[in-house]
Scaffold this motif. Structure first.
Motif, PDB file in Angstrom:
ATOM      1  N   LEU A   1       0.821  -1.218   0.000  1.00  0.00           N
ATOM      2  CA  LEU A   1       0.000   0.000   0.000  1.00  0.00           C
ATOM      3  C   LEU A   1       0.852   1.264   0.000  1.00  0.00           C
ATOM      4  N   GLY A   2       2.172   1.099   0.006  1.00  0.00           N
ATOM      5  CA  GLY A   2       3.067   2.265   0.025  1.00  0.00           C
ATOM      6  C   GLY A   2       3.408   2.727   1.422  1.00  0.00           C
ATOM      7  N   ALA A   3       3.239   1.845   2.406  1.00  0.00           N
ATOM      8  CA  ALA A   3       3.581   2.172   3.793  1.00  0.00           C
ATOM      9  C   ALA A   3       4.497   1.088   4.347  1.00  0.00           C
ATOM     10  N   PRO A   4       5.745   1.023   3.870  1.00  0.00           N
ATOM     11  CA  PRO A   4       6.656  -0.042   4.317  1.00  0.00           C
ATOM     12  C   PRO A   4       6.885   0.007   5.825  1.00  0.00           C
ATOM     13  N   ALA A   5       6.956  -1.173   6.433  1.00  0.00           N
ATOM     14  CA  ALA A   5       7.165  -1.280   7.883  1.00  0.00           C
ATOM     15  C   ALA A   5       8.624  -1.609   8.154  1.00  0.00           C
TER      16      ALA A   5
END
Length: 472
Positions: A441-445
């Motif tokens: 989703l474009g929110a790397p953890a």
């Protein structure tokens, strides 16, 4: 000389060489003695035992002890063979044997051929009290384990010993091991114990987990210990965080009629490439783009959403300190939310991070979706908001709804940052499937250290790629 189970080895204890510890696993050849050390050339190659049930941190503690005492006059060593006895106690070979003796823990088969005296014997005694013997047996077949037990006076003496003989970083490791390995958490409920320990982030996490069980007589001492750690962290982190984020706020506020020293030359050149004059080999900048100045009218909103499950204790401490620092900046509107299966908004306590920490309740389940739903309802300016989720992503709520909320927030313009941890310990165990879904989703953890956090926040404020560290 032997001690009964649960007796603390004091500084007067001299360890004998007939103790038996389990063989050292051959998994770390870098710590084996060199072939050139003093030994009987006719003897067989010795084995290298270490203290039982201790991982590399135990060896590091012993190495720290050797390093801490290296600058002091070396205590006398008592070699087994006559040749070594004739040599000086300060000879390089003897110093090497002394260090290996501290690392390996002694015993008849440790291969060093020497015993310790003076301060080195006290160091070895403190390590033995915590980590015990390799085979769990004393002389005459008696059961033998680590010697700290549940005696408050004994533990107090031991805490004093390790603070005397070891550097602060080693003391913190040994305290943590004493709490984890020997079940000494209940002793931290006594004011005398809290006054004796070396306070650090991990101790604060332990105190917070014991908060509900803490008697009133101990709470004030506990708050004093937590406040000391928090103040030390603020001194280390606050100045750099404010400077970094102030610069990011300035750069994020673009203006079209900047003063000369406020011109953003990279963006100005990119915007005016079509006005390049080949004959003059230059660009005519018809439109200038410059940095603004952060002011009361240029505000960013930051939401810190923190998982307060037990594994996130250190992250809760650091996040609370950073939340207080961000709240002190006039240009940033900061909100701090902690959650397990319930959601608690601690924004009104951000002026005192100690109150924030004691408002948390470490442990319990995890409902990330519920926490994100609350945070989403508090966002009023999505394009100017940075949402920071700090969690190991083990979701006990509705997984698909959690991902939909993240996607919706990003679509509305929110800068979404996912941190698996905010500490110096690296990434904890985490849900890799959820991490991969957020990255899609474009929110790397990723795990973030406290020193990197200001840079991560600056990048999010400026809407540029995050400085994600390389995986270990």
């Amino acid at each position: 000389m032997t001690t009964e189970p649960n007796d603390l080895t004091t500084t007067e204890t001299t360890e004998t060489t007939d103790r038996a510890r389990s063989p050292r696993p051959q998994t770390n050849p870098a710590r084996r003695p060199s072939k050139g050390r003093a030994s009987d050339p006719t003897a067989k190659s010795p084995t290298y035992p270490v203290r039982h049930a201790a991982d590399d941190r135990t060896t590091d503690a012993a190495e720290g002890a050797a390093a801490a005492s290296a600058s002091a006059p070396a205590p006398a060593l008592v070699p087994v063979n006559a040749r070594a006895a004739a040599s000086s106690s300060t000879a390089p070979s003897d110093e090497r044997l002394r260090r290996w003796r501290l690392v390996l823990g002694g015993e008849a088969a440790d291969g060093t051929g020497c015993v310790l005296g003076g301060q080195d014997a006290a160091m070895d005694g403190a390590l033995t009290a915590l980590y015990g013997r390799g085979d769990g047996k004393g002389q005459a077949g008696k059961d033998r384990s680590a010697g700290l037990g549940a005696s408050a006076p004994s533990v107090a003496r031991w805490l004093g010993d390790i603070r005397t003989y070891f550097p602060s970083s080693v003391v913190q490791v040994m305290q943590r091991d004493a709490i984890d390995r020997l079940g000494l958490s209940t002793l931290l409920l006594e004011p005398e114990m809290l006054e004796a320990v070396e306070a650090d982030v991990h101790l604060v996490g332990t105190l917070l987990s014991l908060n509900k069980a803490m008697p009133e007589t101990t709470k004030e001492t506990a708050r004093a210990v937590v406040r000391k750690v928090v103040e030390d962290l603020e001194k280390r982190l606050a100045t750099r965080t404010r400077a970094t984020l102030t610069g990011a706020l300035d750069r994020s506020a673009r203006i079209s009629r900047p003063r000369h020293h406020d011109i953003d030359w990279n963006r100005t050149i990119s915007a005016n490439l079509k006005h390049y004059l080949p004959e003059y080999r230059t660009i005519v900048p018809e439109r200038l783009i410059g940095y603004g100045r952060a002011s009361r009218s240029v505000k960013k909103e930051v939401v810190l959403c923190i998982d307060q499950s037990g594994s996130m204790a250190a992250s809760v401490v650091y996040a609370s300190v950073f939340g207080a620092v961000l709240a002190s900046m006039r240009s940033i509107d900061t909100r701090l939310v902690v959650f397990d299966t319930a959601v608690v908004d601690l924004t009104d306590q951000l002026d005192d991070p100690v109150d924030v920490l004691f408002g948390t309740q470490l442990g319990g389940g995890t409902d990330i979706n519920r926490a994100l739903a609350y945070c989403q309802s508090q966002i009023t300016r999505p394009a100017e908001t940075v949402m920071v989720l700090i969690s190991d992503l083990y979701e006990g709520g509705i997984r698909n709804e959690m991902l939909k909320r993240v996607a919706a927030m990003k679509a509305s313009g929110v800068q979404f940052v996912t941190l698996l941890a905010l500490s110096d310990e690296g990434a904890p165990a985490y849900d890799r499937e959820h991490a991969a879904a957020l990255a899609a989703l474009g929110a790397p953890a990723f795990a973030c250290t406290p020193d990197l956090f200001p840079e991560v926040m600056a990048a999010a404020i400026e809407k540029r790629p995050l400085p994600i560290p390389d995986p270990a």
